[in-house]
Write a protein that holds these residues in place. Structure first.
Motif, PDB file in Angstrom:
ATOM      1  N   LYS A 160      -4.742  -2.027  -2.330  1.00 25.12           N
ATOM      2  CA  LYS A 160      -4.316  -1.066  -3.347  1.00 25.12           C
ATOM      3  C   LYS A 160      -4.296  -1.706  -4.727  1.00 25.12           C
ATOM      4  CE  LYS A 160      -0.796   2.442  -4.231  1.00 25.12           C
ATOM      5  NZ  LYS A 160       0.464   3.061  -3.745  1.00 25.12           N
ATOM      6  N   GLU A 161      -3.793  -2.939  -4.815  1.00 27.67           N
ATOM      7  CA  GLU A 161      -3.710  -3.610  -6.112  1.00 27.67           C
ATOM      8  C   GLU A 161      -5.090  -3.895  -6.680  1.00 27.67           C
ATOM      9  OE1 GLU A 161      -1.340  -7.038  -5.436  1.00 27.67           O
ATOM     10  OE2 GLU A 161       0.531  -5.908  -5.178  1.00 27.67           O
ATOM     11  N   VAL A 162      -6.001  -4.376  -5.846  1.00 29.49           N
ATOM     12  CA  VAL A 162      -7.348  -4.695  -6.320  1.00 29.49           C
ATOM     13  C   VAL A 162      -8.096  -3.426  -6.719  1.00 29.49           C
ATOM     14  CG1 VAL A 162      -9.589  -5.640  -5.638  1.00 29.49           C
ATOM     15  CG2 VAL A 162      -7.493  -6.861  -5.058  1.00 29.49           C
ATOM     16  N   ALA A 163      -7.886  -2.341  -5.962  1.00 26.29           N
ATOM     17  CA  ALA A 163      -8.544  -1.077  -6.295  1.00 26.29           C
ATOM     18  C   ALA A 163      -8.161  -0.625  -7.699  1.00 26.29           C
ATOM     19  CB  ALA A 163      -8.177  -0.017  -5.265  1.00 26.29           C
ATOM     20  N   GLU A 164      -6.878  -0.726  -8.028  1.00 24.77           N
ATOM     21  CA  GLU A 164      -6.433  -0.351  -9.369  1.00 24.77           C
ATOM     22  C   GLU A 164      -6.998  -1.299 -10.424  1.00 24.77           C
ATOM     23  OE1 GLU A 164      -2.213  -0.401  -9.076  1.00 24.77           O
ATOM     24  OE2 GLU A 164      -2.090   1.473  -7.928  1.00 24.77           O
ATOM     25  N   GLU A 165      -7.106  -2.549 -10.057  1.00 26.80           N
ATOM     26  CA  GLU A 165      -7.570  -3.566 -11.007  1.00 26.80           C
ATOM     27  C   GLU A 165      -9.030  -3.374 -11.389  1.00 26.80           C
ATOM     28  OE1 GLU A 165      -8.190  -8.412 -10.962  1.00 26.80           O
ATOM     29  OE2 GLU A 165      -6.598  -7.508  -9.747  1.00 26.80           O
ATOM     30  N   ARG A 213       3.756   9.612   1.491  1.00 22.41           N
ATOM     31  CA  ARG A 213       3.756   8.613   0.415  1.00 22.41           C
ATOM     32  C   ARG A 213       4.189   7.247   0.939  1.00 22.41           C
ATOM     33  NH1 ARG A 213       6.281  12.972  -2.519  1.00 22.41           N
ATOM     34  NH2 ARG A 213       4.818  13.925  -3.987  1.00 22.41           N
ATOM     35  N   ARG A 214       5.188   7.220   1.794  1.00 26.95           N
ATOM     36  CA  ARG A 214       5.677   5.948   2.329  1.00 26.95           C
ATOM     37  C   ARG A 214       4.604   5.248   3.156  1.00 26.95           C
ATOM     38  NH1 ARG A 214      11.720   7.835   4.403  1.00 26.95           N
ATOM     39  NH2 ARG A 214      12.662   8.063   2.315  1.00 26.95           N
ATOM     40  N   LEU A 215       3.909   6.023   3.983  1.00 27.99           N
ATOM     41  CA  LEU A 215       2.873   5.414   4.811  1.00 27.99           C
ATOM     42  C   LEU A 215       1.714   4.911   3.956  1.00 27.99           C
ATOM     43  CD1 LEU A 215       2.840   7.894   7.836  1.00 27.99           C
ATOM     44  CD2 LEU A 215       3.592   5.511   7.852  1.00 27.99           C
ATOM     45  N   VAL A 216       1.324   5.688   2.954  1.00 26.77           N
ATOM     46  CA  VAL A 216       0.239   5.262   2.074  1.00 26.77           C
ATOM     47  C   VAL A 216       0.650   3.999   1.316  1.00 26.77           C
ATOM     48  CG1 VAL A 216      -1.131   5.886   0.055  1.00 26.77           C
ATOM     49  CG2 VAL A 216      -0.751   7.573   1.858  1.00 26.77           C
ATOM     50  N   ALA A 217       1.894   3.975   0.816  1.00 27.81           N
ATOM     51  CA  ALA A 217       2.378   2.804   0.092  1.00 27.81           C
ATOM     52  C   ALA A 217       2.452   1.572   0.990  1.00 27.81           C
ATOM     53  CB  ALA A 217       3.746   3.096  -0.512  1.00 27.81           C
ATOM     54  N   ALA A 218       2.688   1.797   2.292  1.00 29.92           N
ATOM     55  CA  ALA A 218       2.764   0.677   3.232  1.00 29.92           C
ATOM     56  C   ALA A 218       1.394   0.102   3.554  1.00 29.92           C
ATOM     57  CB  ALA A 218       3.451   1.120   4.514  1.00 29.92           C
ATOM     58  N   GLY A 219       0.330   0.793   3.132  1.00 28.44           N
ATOM     59  CA  GLY A 219      -1.014   0.246   3.293  1.00 28.44           C
ATOM     60  C   GLY A 219      -1.757   0.709   4.519  1.00 28.44           C
ATOM     61  N   VAL A 220      -1.384   1.874   5.097  1.00 30.55           N
ATOM     62  CA  VAL A 220      -2.146   2.352   6.247  1.00 30.55           C
ATOM     63  C   VAL A 220      -3.569   2.656   5.819  1.00 30.55           C
ATOM     64  CG1 VAL A 220      -0.108   3.278   7.417  1.00 30.55           C
ATOM     65  CG2 VAL A 220      -1.438   4.767   5.910  1.00 30.55           C
ATOM     66  N   ASP A 221      -4.503   2.501   6.756  1.00 31.09           N
ATOM     67  CA  ASP A 221      -5.918   2.730   6.456  1.00 31.09           C
ATOM     68  C   ASP A 221      -6.310   4.195   6.564  1.00 31.09           C
ATOM     69  OD1 ASP A 221      -6.873  -0.111   6.179  1.00 31.09           O
ATOM     70  OD2 ASP A 221      -5.998  -0.209   8.182  1.00 31.09           O
ATOM     71  N   GLY A 222      -5.547   4.964   7.311  1.00 33.39           N
ATOM     72  CA  GLY A 222      -5.824   6.382   7.486  1.00 33.39           C
ATOM     73  C   GLY A 222      -4.579   7.090   7.977  1.00 33.39           C
ATOM     74  N   LEU A 223      -4.583   8.419   7.895  1.00 38.35           N
ATOM     75  CA  LEU A 223      -3.404   9.215   8.232  1.00 38.35           C
ATOM     76  C   LEU A 223      -3.771  10.278   9.257  1.00 38.35           C
ATOM     77  CD1 LEU A 223      -0.395   9.656   7.446  1.00 38.35           C
ATOM     78  CD2 LEU A 223      -1.208  11.339   5.775  1.00 38.35           C
ATOM     79  N   LEU A 224      -3.088  10.249  10.404  1.00 37.87           N
ATOM     80  CA  LEU A 224      -3.197  11.290  11.428  1.00 37.87           C
ATOM     81  C   LEU A 224      -1.983  12.197  11.271  1.00 37.87           C
ATOM     82  CD1 LEU A 224      -4.077   8.980  14.473  1.00 37.87           C
ATOM     83  CD2 LEU A 224      -5.649  10.043  12.838  1.00 37.87           C
ATOM     84  N   LEU A 225      -2.220  13.469  11.033  1.00 35.70           N
ATOM     85  CA  LEU A 225      -1.134  14.343  10.589  1.00 35.70           C
ATOM     86  C   LEU A 225      -1.051  15.617  11.414  1.00 35.70           C
ATOM     87  CD1 LEU A 225       1.066  14.990   8.472  1.00 35.70           C
ATOM     88  CD2 LEU A 225      -0.742  15.917   7.021  1.00 35.70           C
ATOM     89  N   MET A 226       0.149  15.884  11.951  1.00 30.84           N
ATOM     90  CA  MET A 226       0.463  17.164  12.571  1.00 30.84           C
ATOM     91  C   MET A 226       1.535  17.837  11.724  1.00 30.84           C
ATOM     92  SD  MET A 226       0.591  16.525  16.697  1.00 30.84           S
ATOM     93  CE  MET A 226       1.053  14.790  16.722  1.00 30.84           C
ATOM     94  N   PRO A 227       1.161  18.628  10.719  1.00 31.09           N
ATOM     95  CA  PRO A 227       2.184  19.254   9.873  1.00 31.09           C
ATOM     96  C   PRO A 227       3.088  20.168  10.688  1.00 31.09           C
ATOM     97  CG  PRO A 227      -0.006  19.498   8.922  1.00 31.09           C
ATOM     98  CD  PRO A 227      -0.183  19.012  10.319  1.00 31.09           C
ATOM     99  N   ARG A 228       4.355  20.205  10.322  1.00 31.06           N
ATOM    100  CA  ARG A 228       5.298  21.094  10.983  1.00 31.06           C
ATOM    101  C   ARG A 228       4.941  22.538  10.680  1.00 31.06           C
ATOM    102  NH1 ARG A 228      11.759  20.122  11.257  1.00 31.06           N
ATOM    103  NH2 ARG A 228      12.293  21.962  12.488  1.00 31.06           N
ATOM    104  N   ALA A 229       5.162  23.414  11.646  1.00 33.53           N
ATOM    105  CA  ALA A 229       4.863  24.831  11.453  1.00 33.53           C
ATOM    106  C   ALA A 229       5.611  25.363  10.240  1.00 33.53           C
ATOM    107  CB  ALA A 229       5.267  25.625  12.700  1.00 33.53           C
TER     108      ALA A 229
END
Length: 362
Positions: free
Chosen positions: A23-28, A129-145
């Protein structure tokens, strides 16, 4: 900057600093984190860097860290991909999907970080946001109804990591969201064709109001009735505050069975179907003689006092395919986007609890 030039620049940064965070290098350097992750994978494949969770290390720094032991700080310890998995709370439907994710993750050396979605849209976004900030490479998501208002899909598609919706259907503005889900409309059609094959010409639908799958089940039910020339039966809305539903939600349906107006029903879900069987028996009514039932889910249908025929969504396969879709996306960000539907099967049980077949022609 061309891709090879960018990777050479990235390699120089890693060699100079010993370790980097994506994340840091991407911004840089002014590119997306997805692009940097892909560059890191390419360099790691050539043995020029060592991938770690959230970043990369030079081979020299990695060897030094290994020799120094676990007390030496390093920017992560996972050599494979890390996927965030967000699931709704407290529902018996999802554990089998989670097990499918776990099985595939173990097979491919993927780390899964689990989060449970909150009560509000803000809570869900904060988990992301927390997972993205923690550096996960991808997100598997089951949104609540009920937590997919306008703009949510666009917001997810705008993240700098890939997102796969798990057992959810992306809308018209899904952007770069991918999906893998059970084809619940097809599953409902299996149930209706089975009951029609038993001679029933009017089939009721009893479905949970709060389930994200109800609309698709209703669509499949209506389409199958139309295709078979059947008159749609009455629909009974199950709107409970807990699991299973209180018997009060079935009073109208039981009254229709007593009057002989309803002889067959598709019931979503198993716990509600089991409750219905008990209520019918308490009124001196029999299953399937007075009411033929096909239930939707097949989590506990065979444990009913009268084992019930059920539609079984391929939950574990949905979880496994979600991991596979994410791995494919990360390996090739330019590949065509995928929307994958897996078909449920009909599991037919007779009144003795036998299980003679595992499918239904469509």
């Amino acid at each position: 900057m061309l891709a090879e030039e960018r990777r050479e620049a990235l390699l120089r940064i890693v060699e100079r600093r010993g370790a980097i965070k994506v994340k840091e290098v991407a911004e840089e350097i002014g590119v997306s984190a997805v692009t940097v992750r892909q560059d890191v994978r390419d360099l790691a494949g050539r043995g020029l860097v060592v991938r770690v969770h959230g970043g990369a290390m030079s081979p020299t720094a990695a060897r030094a860290a290994e020799a120094a032991g676990p007390a030496t700080p390093r920017p992560g310890s996972q050599r494979g991909d890390t996927f965030g998995l967000i699931v709704p709370p407290g529902n018996y439907y999802y554990p089998e999907i989670i097990r499918g994710v776990q099985d595939a993750a173990r097979t491919h050396g993927v780390r899964i970080v689990l989060a449970v979605s909150g009560e509000t849209l803000t809570d869900n976004r904060e988990q992301v946001r927390r997972l993205v900030a923690a550096g996960v490479d991808g997100l598997l998501l089951m949104p609540r109804a009920g937590l997919e208002p306008a703009g949510t899909e666009q917001w997810l598609a705008g993240l700098d990591i890939p997102v796969v919706l798990v057992d959810r259907r992306a809308g018209a503005y899904a952007g770069r969201l991918e999906q893998v889900a059970s084809d619940h409309a097809h599953g409902a059609g299996l149930a209706i064709r089975h009951l029609a094959g038993l001679g029933h010409e009017r089939i009721a639908l009893a479905a949970r109001a709060e389930s994200p799958n109800t609309l698709l089940i209703r669509e499949g039910y209506a389409a199958a009735c139309k295709a078979l020339g059947l008159l749609e039966g009455p629909e009974y809305r199950i709107d409970p505050t807990g699991e299973p539903a209180s018997t009060e939600w079935f009073e109208d349906l039981v009254g229709a069975v007593e009057a002989g107006d309803v002889r067959a029903a598709l019931v979503h879900n198993d716990l509600d179907a089991v409750t219905l069987v008990g209520l019918l028996q308490a009124r001196g009514l029999r299953v399937p003689e007075d009411l033929a039932i096909v239930t939707y889910d097949d989590e506990v249908a065979e444990l009913s006092d009268v084992p019930l025929t059920a539609v079984a969504p391929p939950k574990r396969a949905v979880g496994a395919w979600a991991v596979d879709l994410m791995r494919r996306r990360i390996a090739d960000p330019a590949a065509p986007l995928a929307e994958l539907l897996l078909r449920p099967e009909l599991r037919v049980r007779d009144s003795s609890g036998a299980f003679p077949t595992r499918g239904e022609a469509t």
